[in-house]
Design a protein around this motif. Structure first.
Motif, short mmCIF file in Angstrom:
data_model
loop_
_atom_site.label_atom_id
_atom_site.label_comp_id
_atom_site.label_asym_id
_atom_site.label_seq_id
_atom_site.Cartn_x
_atom_site.Cartn_y
_atom_site.Cartn_z
N PRO A 1 0.82 -1.22 0.00
CA PRO A 1 0.00 0.00 0.00
C PRO A 1 0.85 1.28 0.00
CG PRO A 1 -0.92 -1.60 1.53
CD PRO A 1 0.41 -2.15 1.07
N ALA A 2 1.97 1.27 0.72
CA ALA A 2 2.84 2.45 0.75
C ALA A 2 3.42 2.73 -0.63
CB ALA A 2 3.96 2.26 1.77
N ALA A 3 3.82 1.69 -1.34
CA ALA A 3 4.36 1.88 -2.68
C ALA A 3 3.28 2.40 -3.63
CB ALA A 3 4.95 0.57 -3.21
N ARG A 4 2.08 1.88 -3.50
CA ARG A 4 0.97 2.35 -4.35
C ARG A 4 0.66 3.82 -4.05
NH1 ARG A 4 -1.97 -1.14 -7.32
NH2 ARG A 4 -3.80 0.22 -7.16
N ASP A 5 0.76 4.23 -2.80
CA ASP A 5 0.56 5.64 -2.44
C ASP A 5 1.62 6.52 -3.12
OD1 ASP A 5 -1.64 5.04 -0.88
OD2 ASP A 5 -0.56 5.21 1.02
N ARG A 6 2.86 6.05 -3.12
CA ARG A 6 3.92 6.82 -3.78
C ARG A 6 3.71 6.86 -5.29
NH1 ARG A 6 9.30 4.38 -1.68
NH2 ARG A 6 7.94 2.64 -1.27
N LEU A 7 3.24 5.76 -5.87
CA LEU A 7 2.93 5.76 -7.30
C LEU A 7 1.84 6.79 -7.60
CD1 LEU A 7 3.00 1.94 -8.13
CD2 LEU A 7 4.67 3.67 -8.86
N ALA A 8 0.81 6.82 -6.78
CA ALA A 8 -0.29 7.77 -6.98
C ALA A 8 0.21 9.21 -6.83
CB ALA A 8 -1.42 7.49 -6.00
N ALA A 9 1.20 9.44 -5.98
CA ALA A 9 1.78 10.78 -5.84
C ALA A 9 2.57 11.16 -7.09
CB ALA A 9 2.66 10.86 -4.60
N ALA A 10 3.13 10.16 -7.76
CA ALA A 10 3.90 10.43 -8.98
C ALA A 10 2.97 10.79 -10.13
CB ALA A 10 4.75 9.22 -9.35
N LEU A 11 1.86 10.07 -10.24
CA LEU A 11 0.88 10.34 -11.29
C LEU A 11 -0.47 9.84 -10.82
CD1 LEU A 11 0.22 11.40 -14.09
CD2 LEU A 11 0.91 9.20 -15.04
N GLY A 12 -1.36 10.77 -10.53
CA GLY A 12 -2.65 10.44 -9.92
C GLY A 12 -3.68 9.91 -10.89
N ILE A 13 -3.36 8.80 -11.53
CA ILE A 13 -4.28 8.13 -12.46
C ILE A 13 -4.40 6.68 -12.00
CG2 ILE A 13 -4.66 7.38 -14.83
CD1 ILE A 13 -3.04 9.84 -15.74
N ALA A 14 -5.58 6.27 -11.61
CA ALA A 14 -5.78 4.93 -11.03
C ALA A 14 -5.30 3.82 -11.97
CB ALA A 14 -7.25 4.73 -10.66
N ARG A 15 -5.65 3.89 -13.26
CA ARG A 15 -5.23 2.85 -14.20
C ARG A 15 -3.71 2.77 -14.28
NH1 ARG A 15 -2.23 2.93 -18.49
NH2 ARG A 15 -2.78 5.09 -18.91
#
Length: 165
Positions: free
Chosen positions: A10-24
Motif C-alpha cells: 500500500p505504501a508503494a501504491r501511495d507513492r505511485l499515486a503521488a507520482a501520477l494520480g491516475i488509477a489505471r
C-alpha cells in the motif's frame, strides 16, 4: 532505497499515486513490479503513460495546483508540487502576475489548469511556455499536457523510489 523495488505494498501504491494520480496507471505500474532498478520503474511508468486518455488527463490534473500556487493538503503529491514550484527561483511580481493572468486565460480556453514540468525551469520559462501553449489547438494542447504529465511522473518516481527516498 537499494535493491528490488516492490510496488505491491500500500505504501508503494501511495507513492505511485503521488507520482501520477491516475488509477489505471498506478494499477498497471504496480502490477508490473517488482522492478530491479528505479530506471526500470521509470521506464514502466513511461510505457503505461504513453496512451493517456483525455479523461485520465482530467483525473491527473485534479491533483495538480495552478502553477505559482500552493497545493492543498500535506500528502506526498502536495509536498512534491511545493518542492517543484519552489525550484522556479525567487518570486518576480511582474512574471508571477503574468502567470496568474495566463492561468486564468488557459483555464477558460482549455477547461483545466495549465500543467508544466516546473523542475529545471525558471519562472520566465514557465511564462514563455504558457504563452506559447495558449496558441495551441485543443488536440495539440492535450497532447502537450499529457507529455508534461509523463515528464513529471518520471521525475517524481526517481524522487520517491530513488536511493535518497
Amino acid at each position: 532505497m537499494s535493491g528490488v523495488i516492490d510496488t505491491s505494498t500500500p505504501a508503494a501504491r501511495d507513492r505511485l499515486a503521488a507520482a501520477l494520480g491516475i488509477a489505471r496507471w498506478v494499477d498497471e505500474v504496480a502490477a508490473g513490479g517488482p522492478y530491479p532498478t528505479v530506471e526500470d520503474l521509470v521506464a514502466a511508468g513511461d510505457r503505461a503513460a504513453q496512451d493517456l486518455t483525455d479523461g485520465e488527463l482530467d483525473e491527473a490534473v485534479a491533483h495538480h495546483p495552478r502553477i505559482g500556487e500552493r497545493a492543498e493538503g500535506d500528502g506526498s503529491s502536495a509536498l512534491l508540487s511545493a518542492g517543484e514550484q519552489a525550484a522556479l527561483g525567487r518570486n518576480d511580481e511582474g512574471v508571477d502576475a503574468a502567470i496568474a493572468r495566463g492561468n486564468d486565460v488557459y483555464e477558460q480556453r482549455f477547461g483545466r489548469v495549465f500543467l508544466i514540468r516546473a523542475a529545471g525551469r525558471s519562472r520566465q520559462e514557465v511564462l514563455d511556455e504558457l504563452q506559447r501553449r495558449l496558441k495551441d489547438d485543443d488536440e495539440t494542447e492535450a497532447a502537450e499536457a499529457k507529455e508534461q504529465l509523463r515528464q513529471i511522473a518520471a521525475l517524481r518516481l526517481r524522487t520517491l523510489f530513488g536511493e535518497d527516498a
